[in-house]
Design a protein around this motif. Structure first.
Motif, PDB file in Angstrom:
ATOM      1  N   GLU A 166      32.413  45.784  35.496  1.00 27.14           N
ATOM      2  CA  GLU A 166      33.646  44.202  34.954  1.00 27.14           C
ATOM      3  C   GLU A 166      33.847  44.564  33.112  1.00 27.14           C
ATOM      4  O   GLU A 166      33.715  46.120  32.962  1.00 27.14           O
ATOM      5  CB  GLU A 166      32.604  43.503  34.577  1.00 27.14           C
ATOM      6  CG  GLU A 166      30.951  43.630  34.158  1.00 27.14           C
ATOM      7  CD  GLU A 166      30.843  43.820  32.656  1.00 27.14           C
ATOM      8  OE1 GLU A 166      30.930  42.293  32.208  1.00 27.14           O
ATOM      9  OE2 GLU A 166      30.760  44.238  31.643  1.00 27.14           O
TER      10      GLU A 166
ATOM     11  N   THR B 155      32.933  43.372  30.008  1.00 25.33           N
ATOM     12  CA  THR B 155      32.339  42.989  29.006  1.00 25.33           C
ATOM     13  C   THR B 155      31.438  43.882  27.999  1.00 25.33           C
ATOM     14  O   THR B 155      31.575  44.112  26.705  1.00 25.33           O
ATOM     15  CB  THR B 155      31.049  41.197  29.119  1.00 25.33           C
ATOM     16  OG1 THR B 155      32.374  40.718  29.433  1.00 25.33           O
ATOM     17  CG2 THR B 155      30.802  41.018  28.310  1.00 25.33           C
TER      18      THR B 155
ATOM     19  N   ARG C 225      33.724  47.124  42.156  1.00 27.71           N
ATOM     20  CA  ARG C 225      32.630  46.446  42.673  1.00 27.71           C
ATOM     21  C   ARG C 225      32.664  46.909  44.709  1.00 27.71           C
ATOM     22  O   ARG C 225      33.220  46.499  45.134  1.00 27.71           O
ATOM     23  CB  ARG C 225      31.874  45.338  42.353  1.00 27.71           C
ATOM     24  CG  ARG C 225      32.115  44.820  41.038  1.00 27.71           C
ATOM     25  CD  ARG C 225      31.851  43.473  40.728  1.00 27.71           C
ATOM     26  NE  ARG C 225      31.974  42.986  39.861  1.00 27.71           N
ATOM     27  CZ  ARG C 225      31.586  42.015  38.875  1.00 27.71           C
ATOM     28  NH1 ARG C 225      31.036  40.894  39.863  1.00 27.71           N
ATOM     29  NH2 ARG C 225      31.851  41.732  38.207  1.00 27.71           N
TER      30      ARG C 225
ATOM     31  N   ARG D 278      37.090  38.394  47.508  1.00 28.08           N
ATOM     32  CA  ARG D 278      36.037  39.176  47.239  1.00 28.08           C
ATOM     33  C   ARG D 278      36.862  40.768  47.481  1.00 28.08           C
ATOM     34  O   ARG D 278      36.870  40.836  48.850  1.00 28.08           O
ATOM     35  CB  ARG D 278      34.676  39.336  47.960  1.00 28.08           C
ATOM     36  CG  ARG D 278      33.467  40.064  47.222  1.00 28.08           C
ATOM     37  CD  ARG D 278      32.310  39.086  47.676  1.00 28.08           C
ATOM     38  NE  ARG D 278      32.018  37.881  47.194  1.00 28.08           N
ATOM     39  CZ  ARG D 278      31.250  37.280  46.094  1.00 28.08           C
ATOM     40  NH1 ARG D 278      31.547  38.452  45.373  1.00 28.08           N
ATOM     41  NH2 ARG D 278      30.947  36.658  46.076  1.00 28.08           N
ATOM     42  N   PHE D 279      36.010  41.401  46.473  1.00 28.90           N
ATOM     43  CA  PHE D 279      37.785  42.593  47.131  1.00 28.90           C
ATOM     44  C   PHE D 279      37.195  43.851  46.224  1.00 28.90           C
ATOM     45  O   PHE D 279      36.085  43.573  45.579  1.00 28.90           O
ATOM     46  CB  PHE D 279      39.103  42.461  46.382  1.00 28.90           C
ATOM     47  CG  PHE D 279      40.271  41.899  46.600  1.00 28.90           C
ATOM     48  CD1 PHE D 279      39.868  41.503  48.105  1.00 28.90           C
ATOM     49  CD2 PHE D 279      39.927  40.839  46.155  1.00 28.90           C
ATOM     50  CE1 PHE D 279      41.283  40.736  48.609  1.00 28.90           C
ATOM     51  CE2 PHE D 279      40.956  39.697  47.039  1.00 28.90           C
ATOM     52  CZ  PHE D 279      41.618  39.266  47.558  1.00 28.90           C
TER      53      PHE D 279
ATOM     54  N   PHE E 246      39.260  44.723  41.391  1.00 30.57           N
ATOM     55  CA  PHE E 246      40.319  43.938  41.800  1.00 30.57           C
ATOM     56  C   PHE E 246      40.514  43.957  40.051  1.00 30.57           C
ATOM     57  O   PHE E 246      40.455  44.601  39.447  1.00 30.57           O
ATOM     58  CB  PHE E 246      38.877  42.527  41.688  1.00 30.57           C
ATOM     59  CG  PHE E 246      37.763  42.388  40.936  1.00 30.57           C
ATOM     60  CD1 PHE E 246      37.012  43.502  41.635  1.00 30.57           C
ATOM     61  CD2 PHE E 246      37.563  41.801  40.147  1.00 30.57           C
ATOM     62  CE1 PHE E 246      35.658  43.043  40.888  1.00 30.57           C
ATOM     63  CE2 PHE E 246      36.300  41.345  39.189  1.00 30.57           C
ATOM     64  CZ  PHE E 246      35.724  42.482  39.886  1.00 30.57           C
TER      65      PHE E 246
ATOM     66  N   TYR F 296      23.456  39.986  30.820  1.00 32.44           N
ATOM     67  CA  TYR F 296      23.572  39.988  29.474  1.00 32.44           C
ATOM     68  C   TYR F 296      23.667  38.265  28.915  1.00 32.44           C
ATOM     69  O   TYR F 296      23.983  38.069  27.289  1.00 32.44           O
ATOM     70  CB  TYR F 296      24.423  40.461  28.660  1.00 32.44           C
ATOM     71  CG  TYR F 296      25.690  40.386  29.780  1.00 32.44           C
ATOM     72  CD1 TYR F 296      26.350  39.562  29.719  1.00 32.44           C
ATOM     73  CD2 TYR F 296      25.926  42.021  30.246  1.00 32.44           C
ATOM     74  CE1 TYR F 296      28.380  39.058  31.062  1.00 32.44           C
ATOM     75  CE2 TYR F 296      27.510  41.291  31.335  1.00 32.44           C
ATOM     76  CZ  TYR F 296      28.555  40.911  30.694  1.00 32.44           C
ATOM     77  OH  TYR F 296      29.503  40.046  31.314  1.00 32.44           O
ATOM     78  N   TYR F 297      23.924  37.440  29.603  1.00 33.83           N
ATOM     79  CA  TYR F 297      23.944  35.673  29.582  1.00 33.83           C
ATOM     80  C   TYR F 297      22.382  35.585  28.536  1.00 33.83           C
ATOM     81  O   TYR F 297      21.184  35.454  29.142  1.00 33.83           O
ATOM     82  CB  TYR F 297      24.257  35.390  30.562  1.00 33.83           C
ATOM     83  CG  TYR F 297      25.448  35.525  31.183  1.00 33.83           C
ATOM     84  CD1 TYR F 297      26.513  35.553  30.060  1.00 33.83           C
ATOM     85  CD2 TYR F 297      26.007  36.166  32.110  1.00 33.83           C
ATOM     86  CE1 TYR F 297      27.933  35.571  30.330  1.00 33.83           C
ATOM     87  CE2 TYR F 297      26.933  36.700  32.782  1.00 33.83           C
ATOM     88  CZ  TYR F 297      28.029  36.667  31.563  1.00 33.83           C
ATOM     89  OH  TYR F 297      29.587  36.770  32.022  1.00 33.83           O
TER      90      TYR F 297
ATOM     91  N   THR G 281      35.015  30.948  42.789  1.00 33.36           N
ATOM     92  CA  THR G 281      34.912  30.855  41.038  1.00 33.36           C
ATOM     93  C   THR G 281      36.236  31.600  40.988  1.00 33.36           C
ATOM     94  O   THR G 281      36.070  32.859  41.449  1.00 33.36           O
ATOM     95  CB  THR G 281      33.744  31.533  40.709  1.00 33.36           C
ATOM     96  OG1 THR G 281      32.618  30.657  41.762  1.00 33.36           O
ATOM     97  CG2 THR G 281      33.593  31.466  39.589  1.00 33.36           C
ATOM     98  N   LEU G 282      37.029  31.402  39.567  1.00 34.54           N
ATOM     99  CA  LEU G 282      38.081  31.700  39.309  1.00 34.54           C
ATOM    100  C   LEU G 282      37.879  31.900  38.050  1.00 34.54           C
ATOM    101  O   LEU G 282      38.672  33.103  38.469  1.00 34.54           O
ATOM    102  CB  LEU G 282      39.029  30.447  39.508  1.00 34.54           C
ATOM    103  CG  LEU G 282      39.785  29.707  39.927  1.00 34.54           C
ATOM    104  CD1 LEU G 282      40.952  28.614  39.932  1.00 34.54           C
ATOM    105  CD2 LEU G 282      40.094  30.603  41.539  1.00 34.54           C
TER     106      LEU G 282
ATOM    107  N   GLY H 277      34.196  32.953  35.003  1.00 32.85           N
ATOM    108  CA  GLY H 277      33.237  32.515  34.529  1.00 32.85           C
ATOM    109  C   GLY H 277      32.628  33.541  33.749  1.00 32.85           C
ATOM    110  O   GLY H 277      33.444  34.677  32.765  1.00 32.85           O
TER     111      GLY H 277
ATOM    112  N   GLY I  14      39.471  36.005  37.603  1.00 32.99           N
ATOM    113  CA  GLY I  14      39.467  36.558  38.629  1.00 32.99           C
ATOM    114  C   GLY I  14      41.180  36.665  38.968  1.00 32.99           C
ATOM    115  O   GLY I  14      41.503  35.861  39.187  1.00 32.99           O
TER     116      GLY I  14
END
Ligand code: HAM
Length: 419
Positions: A83, A85, A114, A122-123, A126, A263-264, A279-280, A282, A307
């Motif tokens: 990712e 972040t 991932r 789901r790849f 991505f 981390y949220y 989920t497009l 998040g 994504g």
């Protein structure tokens, strides 16, 4: 024996005929980011493994099960970014950006990796468009980031996307919540998967995010964090909701969103396509991440990532990509003199910023015309001995407009005037 080499499982190729669809999505990401005054950052595809272990969290599925981690030739443990972040915060810390003007707003378009079980949407490799905002504790910043994501989806023509939001509180309110979760899950500990039994002591909230069907079913009735928020977190969430209402952004509060990354804090949100259930995009707030990585500095942060494979997929399903327009010029030529003239005309056109093609296949005139039609050329110029001698040419408009009589030396300008 010839070896059959295929793309690795869970990866995608983008072919020439469809790359324009990706460009539409990426251009929209850049355009909308610019409107919100976010500027692009770029960072490496791999980072030291510790960045993600500490940033994303060592009890998450991403870190425990999904990272592409390996030793490089210098015996250092490196990881392909799962990712953006954690990397973005690393960039800001390393370059002292948190000491500058605030808020700091950055976006990125990246590949991410991932090791997940490939399935629809789901790849293993991505791509994400992500945006991060640092330095503001205000719920207006949460609204701003959500508004950026919503504007991006709208810019792509994606309506009827559900926005679900939740608050998962701060470390303070989580103490009581963790205790409640521990009590709830302990009663059914024997049924949990092995990873979740380990999470029970270390980070019970992560059980809420487990993909195992049994853990999922048990988690469905677990206590929800919204009932445990402290006054400050409650107020933050209330102001955010009022600000979203004011912005005309529709949302549903879903107390079950916890997100898969450690981390949220406080606000978390997801944009979901109701048809595919995917989920497009998040994201959420992560007020503790900078200090987790730096040890000293405390800087608030929040952001989201969308994504790109999923966006392109849903847009294709909904027929949101226009058929490519007829574009550019094909300069057909027969005979040596005409070939040279065609090359000069193509070069002049390119100099004016216009796409131009000439024959590179030694094709007959008829075959050249067929190629021009199949490749969607907007204009065709046919050059033969006559045209080269007289200097007079006709530009054919393949989209049905009148032919344009002109001369070889004026042709490029005449075409440019019509584009
Ligand atoms: P995430 O929810 O893990 O968040 O990923 C964001 C989006 O990336 C997902 O909503 C999904 O569209 C896409 N995505 C994730 N995994 C895959 C996959 N295996 N295949 C295809 N698409 C996938 C993050 O990554 C956070 N860094 C977002 C963020 C930024 N939070 C704050 N700032």
């Amino acid at each position: 024996m010839a070896m059959e080499i295929k793309a690795p499982r869970g990866t995608n190729d983008v072919l020439p005929a469809e790359s324009y669809q990706w460009q539409i999505v990426e251009d929209a990401a850049r355009r909308v980011s610019d409107r919100f005054a976010f500027r692009e950052i770029r960072f490496p595809t791999f980072e030291s493994t510790e960045l993600f272990e500490r940033g994303v969290g060592d009890t998450t599925d991403v870190v425990q099960k999904e990272m592409y981690t390996f030793k490089d030739k210098g015996d250092r443990s490196v990881t392909l970014r799962p990712e953006g972040t954690a990397s973005a915060v690393r960039v800001c810390l390393e370059h002292g950006l948190f000491g500058g003007l605030m808020p700091l707003k950055a976006y990125y378009i990246i590949s991410a990796f991932r090791y997940e079980k490939p399935q629809a949407g789901r790849f293993r490799e991505f791509h994400q468009f992500g945006a991060e905002l640092y330095g503001s504790a205000s719920p207006q910043a949460d609204r701003e980031v959500i508004e950026l994501a919503a504007s991006f989806l709208r810019e792509l023509g994606l309506d009827r996307i559900s926005l679900n939001i939740n608050s998962i509180g701060c470390p303070e309110c989580r103490k009581n919540y963790h205790a409640a979760l521990k009590e709830y899950f302990s009663a059914r500990a024997a049924e949990l998967c092995e990873t979740c039994r380990d999470r029970l002591d270390r980070n019970p909230m992560r059980i809420l995010d487990c993909k195992s069907p049994v853990c999922k079913a048990i988690a469905a009735d677990a206590p929800v964090i919204l009932d445990y928020l402290c006054d400050d977190c409650k107020e933050h969430f209330d102001v955010l909701k009022a600000s979203l209402d004011n912005a005309g952004i529709e949302y549903t509060v879903d107390p079950h969103i916890v997100r898969g990354l450690d981390y949220y804090t406080r606000t978390v949100f997801e944009f979901i396509d109701p048809v595919s259930g995917l989920t497009l995009a998040g994201g959420g707030r992560y007020d503790g991440l900078v200090s987790e990585l730096d040890g000293k500095m405390k800087v608030c942060g929040l952001g989201f990532a969308a994504g790109l494979e999923r966006l392109v997929g849903v847009m294709k399903e909904r027929g949101l990509f226009p058929e490519p327009d007829r574009q550019g010029v094909y300069v057909a030529a027969m005979g040596q003199g005409a070939v040279l003239a065609a090359n000069r005309l193509a070069s002049d056109l390119r100099g004016l910023g216009i796409r131009a093609e000439t024959d590179l296949m030694d094709r007959s005139l008829k075959a050249q015309m067929k190629y021009a039609d199949k490749t969607n050329a907007r204009f065709v110029v046919v050059l033969g001995d006559n045209e080269v001698e007289s200097g007079n040419v006709t530009v054919k408009d393949m989209s049905g407009g009148d032919p344009i009589p002109t001369t070889l030396s004026d042709a490029a300008r005449a075409i440019a005037d019509r584009l």
